[in-house]
Design a protein around this motif. Structure first.
Motif, PDB file in Angstrom:
ATOM      1  N   LEU A  92     -36.806  11.937   6.177  1.00 32.89           N
ATOM      2  CA  LEU A  92     -35.728  12.069   5.207  1.00 32.89           C
ATOM      3  C   LEU A  92     -34.604  11.129   5.628  1.00 32.89           C
ATOM      4  O   LEU A  92     -33.920  11.374   6.614  1.00 32.89           O
ATOM      5  CB  LEU A  92     -35.236  13.522   5.159  1.00 32.89           C
ATOM      6  N   HIS A 111     -32.227   9.813   3.340  1.00 31.74           N
ATOM      7  CA  HIS A 111     -31.021   9.977   2.512  1.00 31.74           C
ATOM      8  C   HIS A 111     -31.145  11.314   1.791  1.00 31.74           C
ATOM      9  O   HIS A 111     -32.189  11.638   1.246  1.00 31.74           O
ATOM     10  CB  HIS A 111     -30.902   8.837   1.501  1.00 31.74           C
ATOM     11  N   ASP A 112     -30.062  12.079   1.783  1.00 31.79           N
ATOM     12  CA  ASP A 112     -30.082  13.406   1.176  1.00 31.79           C
ATOM     13  C   ASP A 112     -28.714  13.684   0.570  1.00 31.79           C
ATOM     14  O   ASP A 112     -27.719  13.791   1.281  1.00 31.79           O
ATOM     15  CB  ASP A 112     -30.417  14.440   2.258  1.00 31.79           C
ATOM     16  N   ASP A 113     -28.646  13.759  -0.756  1.00 27.88           N
ATOM     17  CA  ASP A 113     -27.400  14.165  -1.408  1.00 27.88           C
ATOM     18  C   ASP A 113     -27.728  14.981  -2.652  1.00 27.88           C
ATOM     19  O   ASP A 113     -28.893  15.328  -2.880  1.00 27.88           O
ATOM     20  CB  ASP A 113     -26.492  12.960  -1.714  1.00 27.88           C
ATOM     21  N   ASP A 114     -26.735  15.306  -3.446  1.00 28.34           N
ATOM     22  CA  ASP A 114     -26.937  16.150  -4.625  1.00 28.34           C
ATOM     23  C   ASP A 114     -27.696  15.450  -5.743  1.00 28.34           C
ATOM     24  O   ASP A 114     -28.159  16.110  -6.675  1.00 28.34           O
ATOM     25  CB  ASP A 114     -25.586  16.620  -5.171  1.00 28.34           C
ATOM     26  N   LYS A 173     -33.148  12.599  -3.085  1.00 28.01           N
ATOM     27  CA  LYS A 173     -33.687  12.720  -1.733  1.00 28.01           C
ATOM     28  C   LYS A 173     -34.562  11.480  -1.538  1.00 28.01           C
ATOM     29  O   LYS A 173     -35.346  11.135  -2.417  1.00 28.01           O
ATOM     30  CB  LYS A 173     -34.555  13.970  -1.559  1.00 28.01           C
ATOM     31  N   GLU A 226     -38.285   7.887  -3.684  1.00 23.97           N
ATOM     32  CA  GLU A 226     -37.036   8.467  -4.189  1.00 23.97           C
ATOM     33  C   GLU A 226     -37.393   9.628  -5.118  1.00 23.97           C
ATOM     34  O   GLU A 226     -38.157   9.457  -6.061  1.00 23.97           O
ATOM     35  CB  GLU A 226     -36.223   7.428  -4.949  1.00 23.97           C
ATOM     36  N   ALA A 243     -33.054  15.002  -6.859  1.00 26.67           N
ATOM     37  CA  ALA A 243     -32.745  16.236  -6.134  1.00 26.67           C
ATOM     38  C   ALA A 243     -33.082  17.482  -6.941  1.00 26.67           C
ATOM     39  O   ALA A 243     -33.539  18.480  -6.390  1.00 26.67           O
ATOM     40  CB  ALA A 243     -31.273  16.243  -5.717  1.00 26.67           C
ATOM     41  N   VAL A 279     -36.638  18.851  -6.404  1.00 28.06           N
ATOM     42  CA  VAL A 279     -37.072  19.316  -5.085  1.00 28.06           C
ATOM     43  C   VAL A 279     -36.963  20.833  -5.017  1.00 28.06           C
ATOM     44  O   VAL A 279     -35.902  21.399  -5.220  1.00 28.06           O
ATOM     45  CB  VAL A 279     -36.229  18.667  -3.964  1.00 28.06           C
ATOM     46  N   ILE A 290     -37.466  21.884   1.208  1.00 28.81           N
ATOM     47  CA  ILE A 290     -37.653  20.886   2.260  1.00 28.81           C
ATOM     48  C   ILE A 290     -38.002  21.656   3.530  1.00 28.81           C
ATOM     49  O   ILE A 290     -37.279  22.583   3.912  1.00 28.81           O
ATOM     50  CB  ILE A 290     -36.386  20.035   2.470  1.00 28.81           C
TER      51      ILE A 290
END
Length: 92
Positions: free
Chosen positions: A46, A48-51, A54, A75, A78, A81, A84
């Motif tokens: 992982l 990059h992880d934001d609202d 992912k 990519e 989000a 998902v 995780i």
């Protein structure tokens, strides 16, 4: 002398029992069947992880002492998902 450009006329005949379809996989809206939701499992680092998104890297390689190179970027929106899970190596 004046030139007149004419577009050729085209006639279409539909064979009995066959529905007319556009080229390129188009279907009539009334024939659309969404089917079941597909569940996908993606494995990677992982990175990059934001609202919004992912981002996973399928492979990572350290070049020299500090240069990290990545490949196999995935990519995923989000909102798609479900969970995780951190994978850990089992020690023998």
């Amino acid at each position: 002398m004046e030139q007149h450009h004419r577009r050729p006329a085209a006639g279409f005949h539909r064979a009995s029992g066959r529905q007319r379809q556009c080229d390129g996989g188009w279907i009539d809206y009334l024939d659309f069947d969404p089917g079941k939701t597909q569940i996908c499992l993606s494995v990677g680092r992982l990175i990059h992880d934001d609202d919004c998104v992912k981002v996973l890297a399928g492979s990572a390689m350290l070049v020299g002492d500090e240069d990290l190179h990545i490949s196999g970027i995935i990519e995923i929106p989000a909102r798609c998902v479900v969970s995780i899970v951190r994978l850990e190596e089992k020690k023998p």
